[in-house]
Structures are given as structure tokens and as C-alpha cells.
Design an enzyme around this catalytic site. Structure first.
Site, PDB file in Angstrom:
ATOM      1  N   SER A   1      38.677  46.161  47.426  1.00  0.00           N
ATOM      2  CA  SER A   1      38.614  45.132  46.358  1.00  0.00           C
ATOM      3  C   SER A   1      39.567  45.139  45.135  1.00  0.00           C
ATOM      4  CB  SER A   1      37.652  44.969  45.905  1.00  0.00           C
ATOM      5  OG  SER A   1      37.454  45.896  44.710  1.00  0.00           O
ATOM      6  N   ASP A   2      39.773  44.377  44.141  1.00  0.00           N
ATOM      7  CA  ASP A   2      40.531  44.443  43.277  1.00  0.00           C
ATOM      8  C   ASP A   2      39.436  45.045  41.858  1.00  0.00           C
ATOM      9  OD1 ASP A   2      42.204  41.864  41.097  1.00  0.00           O
ATOM     10  OD2 ASP A   2      41.906  43.813  40.672  1.00  0.00           O
ATOM     11  N   TYR A   3      39.000  44.639  41.404  1.00  0.00           N
ATOM     12  CA  TYR A   3      39.118  45.910  39.805  1.00  0.00           C
ATOM     13  C   TYR A   3      37.232  45.560  39.430  1.00  0.00           C
ATOM     14  CZ  TYR A   3      38.187  49.582  35.936  1.00  0.00           C
ATOM     15  OH  TYR A   3      37.880  50.145  35.565  1.00  0.00           O
ATOM     16  N   ALA A   4      36.344  46.119  40.491  1.00  0.00           N
ATOM     17  CA  ALA A   4      35.035  45.420  40.033  1.00  0.00           C
ATOM     18  C   ALA A   4      34.745  44.332  40.945  1.00  0.00           C
ATOM     19  CB  ALA A   4      34.780  45.896  38.287  1.00  0.00           C
ATOM     20  N   ALA A   5      35.746  44.130  41.872  1.00  0.00           N
ATOM     21  CA  ALA A   5      35.425  42.499  42.205  1.00  0.00           C
ATOM     22  C   ALA A   5      34.097  42.673  42.900  1.00  0.00           C
ATOM     23  CB  ALA A   5      36.102  42.341  42.745  1.00  0.00           C
TER      24      ALA A   5
END
Ligand code: GLC
Length: 736
Positions: A273-277
Site C-alpha cells: 500500500s502507499d503510506y497508511a493507505a
């Protein structure tokens, strides 16, 4: 490593932690200020015990509080702890945003695309990989290949522009450079992670993280090809994007991640995932809580959650409730372990990373030379009334502007690049013509809030003393990149005031623009004698620009994105459709046509445009035949004579465009389908040829199947996307 055997032996928690990505702070006892909890995820409430962190499958953000890269000795220490303190001694894997260089920074990817030189791209990515891997990085979180047509979006800086043909070639070259060309990634290379799958480059209103709303046809026709090219090149991982598409954020969007990326494009690597997505599925309102967010993410086959622990908190109960199957967790964990297998981490968890080797590579003469070469090929000459190249004999140069003596020319994703290592414009020019011939004046601040005009009079005085003015204006490097969307693409008012005052004092103004995106240069294009679009050229900025300004090398770059006349035109791109009422007259108001009443439709500078210090004449396009047999491997050759009719040798990017005049869906008025970069001595003529077969005519139809259709086509060969004279040919079903 027998991954299947390892999987059989691992506990559920170990498998879950392999699917969890943490940041290096956790291993160094330092805390990141969690001042944007909602945006980057509540990492302070991760709910992990200290002993858990050694089981994390991947570790990101490999820098200290100053932003400097951690030495490989520090990563070795963390790796040793992870191996010793994890039940099955599984090595972790270090990932870092290596986008356009590690410590030696080459031009931003948008500028690299302007070189139209995939092999140069590959060489630069390989250089970055060499420095990064020597310092302990296992995978780059790049290339970023999001096609982008809207200059308001700050992340256009990171991608390869508006065209999928150019973008695909640059994307593929990036993967080859980072990874090499074998399945097993050698120790002096790094894995790569294509991002951000998919369509992230088209946020509504150009505002980062916003909804992406487009037809699946457009998505497949224009936005998927760049990612597909990286899959063809064997990219090791992919990163899911933040945005919602068709109403569902990508990270929890099973149709996109599993349906298209895996089942259709046959991508079998890990998706992170992207950051905290994952957590942001809650914020976006498709998950009621962290458990539901975990469920949606894993169902979509997002294997690694970046900097959240929804999987750690929720997968055990999801398994017990039978909402997810152990095989899903095994699949995710297997893909993480397979990355480590490809990197050889089970054999040598340190991949021979070494402080001494790393420091011998950082900014070494060979790497600086390559960064300079890349900057020289990626700067685009937009205007020149003949003032360039400058004659270095007894010339007095006024070097003015907030970017004239400014080391912030590395770009938004400068990784470990340090300002102290940047060659500024001032340094480059003083070394080239001597300090005594360069008169410096900053003139004003760079930012949009700047109101202080107090330094403008000094700049005016400086301009009066000199033969020419090199005026360095534009953006700060952090005014493009992530969460740097803009509604105003013109130069800041204070810079415009400086520009006008200096121009009045000395009309011999050469504007050097430093920018992470296309900007509005309507006024400056009329009054500057020359304009260079420098983008952010990287570590060797000053040396490269000095070579170009004084003609040691000739400019050859061409625009990978259209430059609008007005921000109101955004999104603006050359490969648009005709509409039923195309604009026929760009000089007068048009009724009942697809036009603005206050601005032409055309860009100020078009895709594919760029000047040299010489002139190239294009002959007529010739075809060796004008019929192609449909459904066969038949091909034709389109040729054109290009002559250097100027006074200097030069390089020219010769571009091939095609148009499908009639299709089962509307087709663009032009599409780039080939380019060749040629060198021509003064007076020399070369014939440039392109082979055209059905594969170049293929497009995605309403059934989402890619195919060519019989019919008539137009072929152009020219210097940019506004080339006028083309020739027709047909793709025909007739028996020959
Ligand atoms: C950022 C970016 C992504 C980057 C990641 C890790 O939010 O969107 O491109 O790789 O976080 O730094």
C-alpha cells in the site's frame, strides 16, 4: 530457500508481520512527530510490542532526523537484530524512495523524459541502484510512472509526462536500470516498485489524493500502458495508489488490484500500500473500522500495509470468522518472501553492502559526469532569438534571481541528495567564465508570498553593468512533488516584478526556468530573448547549464508535457480527440466550436517541442507503400530526410506520429508512435525511417480488447506534435 517449507513452519503472526512495513525510527529509538496522524496513519497507536518489530517484512524511511541516509552499518545492525530476534530468522528488506538518484541526483523524471533517451534513463537508474545497494537499500520505491496531463498536480514532477509511448519506454528503462535484466537481482542493483497503481496522475482538479474519475476505456488506453511496460520488464513490486477509482480506493479495490493487475496483466509480485493507505479506507468512508479496512485490503490482494498494523490487529479474528482464508495470507506472505529470494537475502542478508564501498561511489567523478550528461540532455530550449550560445570571450554576465545561487535544484524527491553537493548556477558560470565576469544579484525571494521588493534595485543596477542577463526564476523544489498542487502556474508576482525591472534595464535577458511542472510563460515568451526550461537538473546543474549556455554542448531536449497558455486549459495534452466541433481558427472567437472565448486551445509550447542551436529542415514523408494487410505481420516503412541547415552541429529528436481517422471509438488526433535521436553535422542530411506494423495501430476498444481496425491512417514525421503535413495509408482487409 524453500519458501513453501518456510511458510508451513511460520506462525500466523510471523506471516502477518511479513506483510507489515515499518520505518527505521522504530529500530533506532527515535520517534517521528505524529503531527499528521490522520494523513499518514496513526503509527503511534500501532499496538506493537518492541519484540514484534523484528518480524516486520520490510523497513522504510532509511534516514535520520536530518534527512541524511543511514549508513549501511546502521542497516546491517538492524538486519542482524531482525535475523537474531525473529523465530525463523527471516531477514527484513530495506526500501527507500529512490526516484532520480540516491546521493548523486540526476534530473527529475519529467526532465529525464525530455531527453527522449531510454538508454540514458537506464544508465542513471543503474547508477542510483549502485549507490543505494552499496548503502544497504534492497528496493527502490520507484519508478513512479503515473501518466499526467494536469500541471496543477505537483507529482507530474516524478513521472514521465502525458504520453504513454514515451512514458512506457522510460518506465521500462527505469526498471532495467534499477534491477538489471535477470530474475535474480544482482547485489549492485535494487528491486523496484512501480507506482502508483493505477491512474493516480489524474486527480480531479489537479488536487493530490483526490478522486480519479475517468472511463475504463481512457484508463486502459492511456493510463495503464506505463505500468504494463514495467511488468514486461519484470518489476519486482507494485504500490497501490491513495485515490478512489470507480468509487473504491485502489488499496481496497479488488477489481483493479486483483482483477486487472494480477489476473489480467499477470503481475505476480508483491503489492504494497502507499503510506497508511489501508487505514485511509476508513477516512475515505469505505471501511467502518480497521478490521473492515484490513479485510478490504487483503481481499484486494494488497500484500503489504505501509506503516499501519491493521493486519496484525485484525487478520487473526478474520481468519477465525472464516472471512478470509489462510491461503490468502499465505499468498501475501509468499510474495513478500519471493522478493527476498529474488534479492538473495536468504543467502546474504546484507548483499555485500558496505560503508566504504558506498562512500567511494557517492558523487564519484563518474557519477557526477553522468548526472551532468543527463542534465544537458534533459534541459529544453524553448526560445532563442540567436543570443545563444553565448560567446565566452570577455563577456560580462549578470546572474540574477532567487535560483541563481541556490542549491535547491535537486527536485522534490531528492532522496539522500544534499544541498552542499549541488553545483549551483553561480558556481557553474564562475568556473566557466571566471568570477570576475559574473555579477550576482538575488533580486527577490522565491516564494509566492514574497512581497519584499527591496533587492530589485540592486538587481537592476547589476543588469545594467552586464552584456547579458541570465535570470533564474521558477519554483522552490518543494513546490512540486507530493501534496504540492497549485491553482496558479505563473511565476510569483514578486518574480514577475523582478523580471520586468531587469528587462527594462537590459533587454538581453536569458530566462532559466527551474520548475517541477509546466508553468505559464505567456508574458516571458514574448519578451525574453531566450528561455531554457531547466526543470530541476540535479547535482550537476551549474556545470550542465554553463556547458549549454556557452555552446560546449547543444540542447536537444523536447517537452514531455504541453505548456499551457493559461491554467484554465488544464488538463491539456496533445493526444486529444477531435470532438464534433473542432476549433478551426485559433485567432478569432469561434461560435459552435470546442473553444474558449478568452484563450486559444493550443499550448504555448507543445508536447515534443524543443530547440537546438542549429536548424533542422524536414522533407516530405515518404512511404514505401500505402497499404498494409490487416491481420498479418505486414509492415511499411515511413521515411523522411532531415537536414541540418544551420551553422552548428546538433542533435534532433525526430518524432513519428500516427492518427487513426476512423475507429469504433473516437481516436486521438495524433499519437506518438516512434522517435529517434540523431546527430547531424552542419549541412548534413540523414534519412530517418520508421517501420509501421499493425501493433502500432492497435488501441483499446469498447470491449476493452486491444486491436487494430482496418481503415485509413495519417503518418507524420516531424520535430514536435504540431507537425502539419502528413501522408495517408490504409490498413486493408482486401486480398493483395
Ligand atoms: C508517499 C508517496 C509514495 C512513497 C511513500 C513512502 O506518501 O505517495 O510515493 O513511496 O509515501 O515514502
Amino acid at each position: 530457500m524453500d519458501i513453501e517449507k518456510l511458510l508451513r513452519e511460520m506462525s500466523v503472526f510471523e506471516k502477518i508481520m511479513q506483510c507489515t512495513q515499518l520505518i527505521s525510527n522504530f529500530y533506532r529509538g527515535t520517534k517521528l512527530e505524529d503531527n499528521t496522524a490522520n494523513a499518514i496513519g496513526p503509527y503511534t497507536q500501532l499496538g506493537l510490542k518492541q519484540s514484534d518489530i523484528y518480524l516486520a517484512g520490510t523497513v522504510n524511511f532509511l534516514s535520520d532526523e536530518t534527512g541524511a541516509m543511514l549508513p549501511s552499518s546502521e542497516l546491517r545492525r538492524i538486519q542482524k537484530e531482525c535475523i537474531e530476534k525473529s523465530p525463523h530468522h527471516i531477514p527484513t528488506m530495506f526500501v527507500q524512495d529512490v526516484i532520480h538518484g540516491y546521493l548523486t541526483i540526476y534530473p527529475i523524471p519529467l526532465a529525464m523524459a525530455a531527453s527522449f533517451n531510454p538508454s540514458l534513463m537506464e544508465r542513471c537508474a543503474a547508477m542510483a541502484a549502485k549507490e543505494a545497494s552499496a548503502n544497504g537499500v534492497d528496493m527502490a520505491l520507484g519508478p513512479m510512472v503515473d501518466l499526467a496531463r494536469d500541471a496543477r498536480w505537483g507529482r507530474v514532477t516524478e513521472g514521465f509526462g502525458e504520453d504513454p509511448f514515451l512514458g512506457s519506454l522510460m518506465a521500462k528503462a527505469s526498471v532495467y536500470g534499477f534491477q538489471g535484466r535477470e530474475y535474480r537481482i544482482p547485489n549492485d542493483h535494487v528491486g523496484s516498485c512501480v507506482k502508483h497503481f493505477a491512474g493516480y496522475g489524474a486527480p480531479e482538479a489537479g488536487r493530490d489524493y483526490n478522486l480519479v474519475e475517468m472511463s475504463e476505456l481512457t484508463f486502459r488506453q492511456f493510463y495503464l500502458p506505463n505500468y504494463e511496460a514495467t511488468i514486461d520488464a519484470g518489476v519486482m513490486a507494485a504500490m497501490s495508489a491513495f485515490h478512489a477509482f470507480e468509487g473504491i480506493p485502489i488499496t481496497g479495490n479488488k477489481k483493479i488490484l486483483k482483477g486487472i493487475l494480477r489476473d489480467e496483466l499477470h503481475f505476480d509480485g508483491a503489492v504494497m500500500s502507499d503510506y497508511a493507505a489501508c487505514n485511509e479506507l476508513i477516512t475515505q468512508g469505505v471501511a467502518e473500522n480497521e478490521k473492515e479496512a484490513a479485510y478490504l485490503s487483503l481481499e484486494a490482494t494488497c500484500d503489504i500495509e505501509m506503516m499501519t498494523t491493521l493486519y496484525a490487529q485484525s487478520i487473526p479474528s478474520l481468519l477465525e470468522e472464516g472471512r478470509i482464508k489462510m491461503s490468502q495470507l499465505d499468498d501475501a506472505c509468499r510474495r513478500v518472501l519471493t522478493m527476498k529470494e529474488r534479492l538473495g537475502l536468504f543467502d546474504d542478508p546484507y548483499r555485500q553492502c558496505d560503508d566504504k564501498k558506498a562512500s567511494s561511489l557517492f558523487l564519484c567523478p563518474e557519477h557526477r559526469a553522468l548526472a551532468k550528461e543527463a542534465a544537458e540532455e534533459s534541459v529544453v530550449l524553448l526560445k532563442n532569438d540567436g543570443i545563444l550560445p553565448l560567446n565566452d570571450k570577455s563577456i560580462k554576465v549578470a546572474l540574477i534571481g532567487p535560483l541563481a545561487d541556490n542549491p535547491r535544484i535537486l527536485g522534490a524527491w531528492r532522496c539522500g541528495g544534499l544541498e552542499k553537493d549541488s553545483v549551483t548556477m553561480r558556481q557553474g558560470l564562475e568556473e566557466r567564465i571566471g568570477k570576475e565576469n559574473v555579477f550576482m544579484a538575488k533580486g527577490c525571494d522565491i516564494d509566492y508570498k514574497g512581497r519584499d521588493e527591496s533587492e530589485i534595485p540592486d538587481a537592476v543596477m547589476t543588469a545594467k553593468q552586464a552584456d547579458v542577463v541570465i535570470l533564474c526564476l521558477g519554483e522552490d523544489e518543494d513546490d512540486s512533488g507530493e501534496s504540492a498542487s497549485k491553482t496558479n502556474l505563473s511565476l510569483p508576482e514578486i518574480q514577475k516584478k523582478l523580471y520586468r525591472a531587469v528587462l527594462e534595464a537590459n533587454p538581453n535577458v536569458i530566462l532559466c526556468l527551474f520548475n517541477g511542472r509546466p508553468m505559464i510563460l505567456e508574458e516571458e515568451s514574448k519578451t525574453a530573448r531566450a528561455i531554457y526550461d531547466c526543470f530541476f537538473p540535479g547535482t550537476e546543474c551549474g556545470h550542465a547549464l554553463a556547458s549549454l549556455l556557452f555552446g560546449d554542448v547543444a540542447p536537444s531536449g523536447k517537452l514531455p508535457m504541453s505548456f499551457p497558455r493559461s491554467v484554465g486549459q488544464c488538463p491539456l495534452y496533445y493526444n486529444h480527440i477531435n470532438t464534433g466541433r473542432p476549433r478551426t481558427d485559433e485567432t478569432h472567437r469561434c461560435w459552435n466550436q470546442s473553444a474558449y472565448i478568452d484563450c486559444p486551445n493550443t499550448p504555448l509550447y507543445p508536447f515534443g517541442y524543443g530547440l537546438s542551436y542549429t536548424k533542422f529542415a524536414y522533407g516530405k514523408v515518404r512511404l514505401n507503400k500505402n497499404k498494409l494487410s490487416y491481420g498479418t505481420k505486414d509492415s511499411l516503412v515511413a521515411s523522411c530526410e532531415v537536414t541540418n541547415i544551420g551553422e552548428r552541429d546538433g542533435q534532433e529528436i525526430v518524432e513519428l506520429y500516427l492518427r487513426d481517422l476512423v475507429g469504433s471509438v473516437v481516436r486521438p488526433v495524433k499519437e506518438l508512435k516512434g522517435f529517434q535521436k540523431i546527430s547531424l553535422r552542419k549541412g548534413e542530411t540523414k534519412t530517418v525511417s520508421f517501420t509501421i506494423d499493425e501493433s502500432l495501430l492497435a488501441f483499446v476498444g469498447s470491449d476493452y480488447r486491444k486491436r487494430a481496425e482496418p481503415g485509413s491512417f495519417v503518418c507524420w514525421i516531424g520535430p514536435d506534435s504540431e507537425v502539419k503535413e502528413g501522408v495517408e495509408f490504409v490498413l486493408t482487409k482486401e486480398q493483395r
